[in-house]
Design a protein around this motif. Structure first.
Motif, PDB file in Angstrom:
ATOM      1  N   GLU A 133      -0.178   1.977  -0.442  1.00  0.00           N
ATOM      2  CA  GLU A 133       0.994   1.382  -0.068  1.00  0.00           C
ATOM      3  C   GLU A 133       0.555   0.542   1.208  1.00  0.00           C
ATOM      4  O   GLU A 133      -0.048   1.037   2.198  1.00  0.00           O
ATOM      5  CB  GLU A 133       2.264   2.353   0.568  1.00  0.00           C
ATOM      6  N   ASP A 134       0.956  -0.750   1.265  1.00  0.00           N
ATOM      7  CA  ASP A 134       0.489  -1.601   2.433  1.00  0.00           C
ATOM      8  C   ASP A 134       1.688  -1.576   3.184  1.00  0.00           C
ATOM      9  O   ASP A 134       2.822  -2.004   2.961  1.00  0.00           O
ATOM     10  CB  ASP A 134      -0.100  -3.183   2.206  1.00  0.00           C
ATOM     11  N   GLY A 136       2.316  -3.027   6.110  1.00  0.00           N
ATOM     12  CA  GLY A 136       2.468  -4.279   6.737  1.00  0.00           C
ATOM     13  C   GLY A 136       2.445  -4.015   8.252  1.00  0.00           C
ATOM     14  O   GLY A 136       1.614  -2.977   8.936  1.00  0.00           O
ATOM     15  N   SER A 145      -3.797   3.144   5.755  1.00  0.00           N
ATOM     16  CA  SER A 145      -3.429   2.960   4.343  1.00  0.00           C
ATOM     17  C   SER A 145      -4.438   2.425   3.658  1.00  0.00           C
ATOM     18  O   SER A 145      -5.276   1.727   4.000  1.00  0.00           O
ATOM     19  CB  SER A 145      -2.197   2.350   4.237  1.00  0.00           C
ATOM     20  N   ASN A 147      -5.800   0.608   0.339  1.00  0.00           N
ATOM     21  CA  ASN A 147      -5.026  -0.220  -0.826  1.00  0.00           C
ATOM     22  C   ASN A 147      -6.221  -0.648  -1.669  1.00  0.00           C
ATOM     23  O   ASN A 147      -7.439  -0.805  -1.070  1.00  0.00           O
ATOM     24  CB  ASN A 147      -4.042  -0.859  -0.151  1.00  0.00           C
ATOM     25  N   ASN A 296      -3.924  -1.227   7.688  1.00  0.00           N
ATOM     26  CA  ASN A 296      -3.965  -1.265   6.200  1.00  0.00           C
ATOM     27  C   ASN A 296      -5.313  -1.846   5.817  1.00  0.00           C
ATOM     28  O   ASN A 296      -5.542  -2.884   5.916  1.00  0.00           O
ATOM     29  CB  ASN A 296      -3.011  -2.245   5.750  1.00  0.00           C
ATOM     30  N   ARG A 297      -6.055  -0.807   5.106  1.00  0.00           N
ATOM     31  CA  ARG A 297      -7.216  -1.227   4.565  1.00  0.00           C
ATOM     32  C   ARG A 297      -7.202  -1.619   3.081  1.00  0.00           C
ATOM     33  O   ARG A 297      -6.360  -1.140   2.246  1.00  0.00           O
ATOM     34  CB  ARG A 297      -8.253   0.093   4.478  1.00  0.00           C
ATOM     35  N   GLU A 298      -7.820  -2.669   2.643  1.00  0.00           N
ATOM     36  CA  GLU A 298      -7.880  -3.131   1.208  1.00  0.00           C
ATOM     37  C   GLU A 298      -9.346  -3.104   0.747  1.00  0.00           C
ATOM     38  O   GLU A 298     -10.148  -3.570   1.391  1.00  0.00           O
ATOM     39  CB  GLU A 298      -7.284  -4.426   1.023  1.00  0.00           C
TER      40      GLU A 298
END
Length: 376
Positions: A133-134, A136, A145, A147, A296-298
């Motif tokens: 879940e991002d 934001g 988070s 992602n 928020n990590r991706e």
């Protein structure tokens, strides 16, 4: 619908291992449900609340759990897991850990996002990690988070499906009809159409991540319409997709964890989300003091956050399936032969597309944020 014998065998072994291996402090309440207990020493105490499907899903729950097992081997930590019976229990489960002063608490799955955000705000001094879940700009300062660029990995899955298909018809089965699962679908569609703009792609949603019978039913309907490769992003429902592929002599593509062994010779690859690595790294950041929170990590193709399982070599998960007696050496040879004959010839092309995505020569549209799924 009964599970395939090989899958049932692994479930039994998995459940047995969870029953006999200590994974951190836990008690039972008056109803026999597992509860978090008070931490007793300076060892880092980690709790994880799993998503729908729980352990044995051969998907991201198992992967998240595996990441904590790795961390327990390498660091001074203890961890406990809770498997809520319903999403309505998520917040209560997270609070169990928080009220007992756990140092780091993970929540798994986008359906838990609101609950985790609420509990994290109630306990600002505790560190949280969340998978899928991002949040934001409004992410709490004590949450990281985790992602994944599923659309990038799914693009490669779609491209491979188009290369392997002989009928010119392929399929996609999603679990719940949510934006995140649209992201898998979108990448798959774009990758297949990149290879063959005229390919026919059939899609449907099982409305569940736990209904293997429904997944099988959808897959069989696709096969009746000529599909010879089907990709799923449906958790436990996807096990029915793989079962249908094996029954019908066609190919499936697994998701999240390596599912190639589930139906030897019929799962041509799996789109891997390295949830285990991301969870492990989060624990490591807490240990070494680099955990930031409010972030928020991706994880994408460039940093191996997503990838396809090997198209040419036997992976460790396939070897482990032999060790667990979920498959035998003969099954392993079937997988080797399938890779040699079916997927190895496309390795260079898939690697070329992967590099083009990393270099931004190919831009994969993210369907998660579209108002509605495009027609195709």
């Amino acid at each position: 619908m009964a599970l395939p014998k090989k899958l049932l065998a692994l479930f039994m072994v998995t459940l047995l291992s969870f029953a006999v291996v200590a994974c951190g402090p836990a008690d039972e309440d008056e109803n026999g449900e597992e509860e978090a207990t008070e931490p007793e020493d300076e060892t880092l105490q980690v709790g994880i609340v799993l998503s729908t499907g729980g352990l044995g899903d051969q998907s991201f729950n198992d992967a998240a759990y595996r990441g904590l097992e790795w961390a327990e081997e390498d660091f001074d930590i203890e961890f406990t897991h809770i498997e809520p019976e319903d999403v309505a229990e998520d917040a209560q489960s997270l609070r169990q850990f928080a009220e007992r002063g756990y140092d780091l608490i993970f929540g798994v799955g986008f359906q838990m996002a609101d609950s985790l955000e609420t509990v994290a705000q109630e306990y600002p001094d505790i560190k949280f990690g969340h998978v899928d879940e991002d949040f934001g700009e409004d992410i709490p300062d004590n949450v990281e988070s985790l992602n994944f660029a599923e659309h990038e990995g799914s693009f490669l899955a779609g491209a491979l499906a188009a290369k392997v298909s002989e009928s010119g018809t392929i399929g996609y089965v999603g679990g719940e009809d949510f934006g995140l699962i649209h992201r898998f679908e979108g990448g798959f569609v774009q990758g297949a159409q990149y290879i063959d703009e005229d390919i026919e792609i059939i899609s449907d949603y099982a409305a569940s991540f736990e209904d293997s019978g429904r997944g099988r039913e959808i897959a069989l309907s696709f096969i009746d319409r000529g599909a010879d490769v089907i990709y799923h992003a449906a958790g436990g429902s996807g096990m029915g997709v793989i079962e249908a592929a094996e029954e019908s002599g066609i190919y499936a593509i697994g998701v999240d964890s390596n599912q190639n062994w589930v139906a030897p010779g019929h799962v041509i690859t799996s789109m891997l989300k390295q949830v285990d690595n991301a969870v492990y790294e989060t624990v490591e950041r807490v240990i070494d003091g680099t955990y930031e929170g409010g972030l928020n990590r991706e994880f994408g193709l460039e940093d191996d956050g997503v990838s396809l399982s090997s198209l040419t070599e036997i992976d460790v998960e396939e070897e482990e399936a032999v060790e667990l007696e979920s498959i035998d050496e003969e099954d392993l040879e079937v997988i080797k032969e399938m890779k040699k004959e079916i997927t190895a010839p496309h390795k260079e092309r898939i690697e070329e597309l992967e590099q083009k995505i990393i270099d931004e020569e190919i831009e994969v549209e993210d369907w998660m944020f579209l108002d509605e799924r495009p027609d195709y």
